[in-house]
Design a protein around this motif. Sequence first.
Motif: not given
Length: 423
Positions: A123-133
């Motif tokens: 549901k939450l790719p690592l790349s998405s988590a980094i960009v959301l930060g």
Amino acid sequence: MQMLFSLSVALLAGLLLSRLAKVLKLPAVTAYLVAGILIGPYLLGQFKVPGLGFISMEDISSYDILCDVALGFIAFSIGNEFRLSQLRQTGKQATVIGIIQACAATLVVDAALIGMHFLFPDKLPLSSAIVLGAVASATAPAATLMVVKQYKAKGPVTDILLPIVALDDAVGLILFSVSFGVAKGLISGKADILSIVLEPLLEVVMSLALGFIMGVIFTFSERFFHSRSKRLAMSVAFVLLTVALSMLKFEICGIHFAFSSLLVCMMLGTVFCNMCDFSEELMDRLDRWTAPLFVLFFVISGAELELGIFSDMMIVLIGVVYIITRCIGKYYGARFSAKATHCEPNIVKYLGITLFPQAGVALGMAIKAEALGAPGAVVANITLFSVLVYELVGPYLTKISLMKAGEITPEGKVSARKRDENK
């Protein structure tokens, strides 16, 4: 005819709902956003009557030019808060706090969402988590400025707040570009140093340079006119011209060059207010001229909020974690850095809360993140969810914080009618 009808409905809806907001002691900007939701595609727009509200997201996108212009004037107004007389007192503190609170929000959100990635990798790719930060670093200069103007807030917290909100754009732009480059590297398996380091720095430097040049030309041109109406017309013309120039994009030897319209227009306002001896009088007249434009901007922004994201409970869960951790990062980042720079107790206590609103800049980042494909869609959906919450709650929290700090009175702004009666 349809566009004019839609704009008139939007303006009237925002103004009428602001009367209810006044009774409920809510900021007018919250009323404008709610009005946008009411006449947007999910409510009034469902009747599919052209001109009676906004019938689709495509319909709303046809008014993008109006929103671009409004953001230009908002950035120009914020730039006018960067007067050297004030920056000598708060410049160093604002710079330190602006950088630290933005980085703190990014680190806290990154840590929380990377942890969620290991729990829900599908549901939450690592790349998405980094960009959301990185998206978490951005604030909403428009909403903050509207609250300050509506209640005529004045004091130490307000004085340092507006420069920090302006600085957020530059810091957030760099953090996002770096995070976006890392995310692309994770997806493709190779890192692009140009997009990670060079291009974001060039965008900030070029934006400030363009704003400075336009500010010098603007100030020089104003001296040829002496009537207030012509000076006002010249101001409008230069803001429009600056917004247009900031949309330029080009590529040289594989390096992408672009401008941030917010940074360009902020620098335009900064140069103008420090070089022009009648800038304060002119800004007061410009504020009256742009008032309906700002109402339309926030109503349209409200109509753009994507209510359909509530159908995916996992997006809502991730969004809630994002909102909570971003608030923690903003609040404590501002609190600790304000204390470290020996700011007044009210700044230490209340500044962080005023940095919660988030909208335009974050949405721009989310749109750019969609280039990542599926991970970018996750970023866009979570950003849309958080913006919906922040825009409705953030202005009210900003108002309460400034009231607690003693920088606005509980009654807010006195109406023109009452002033005339008192005379």
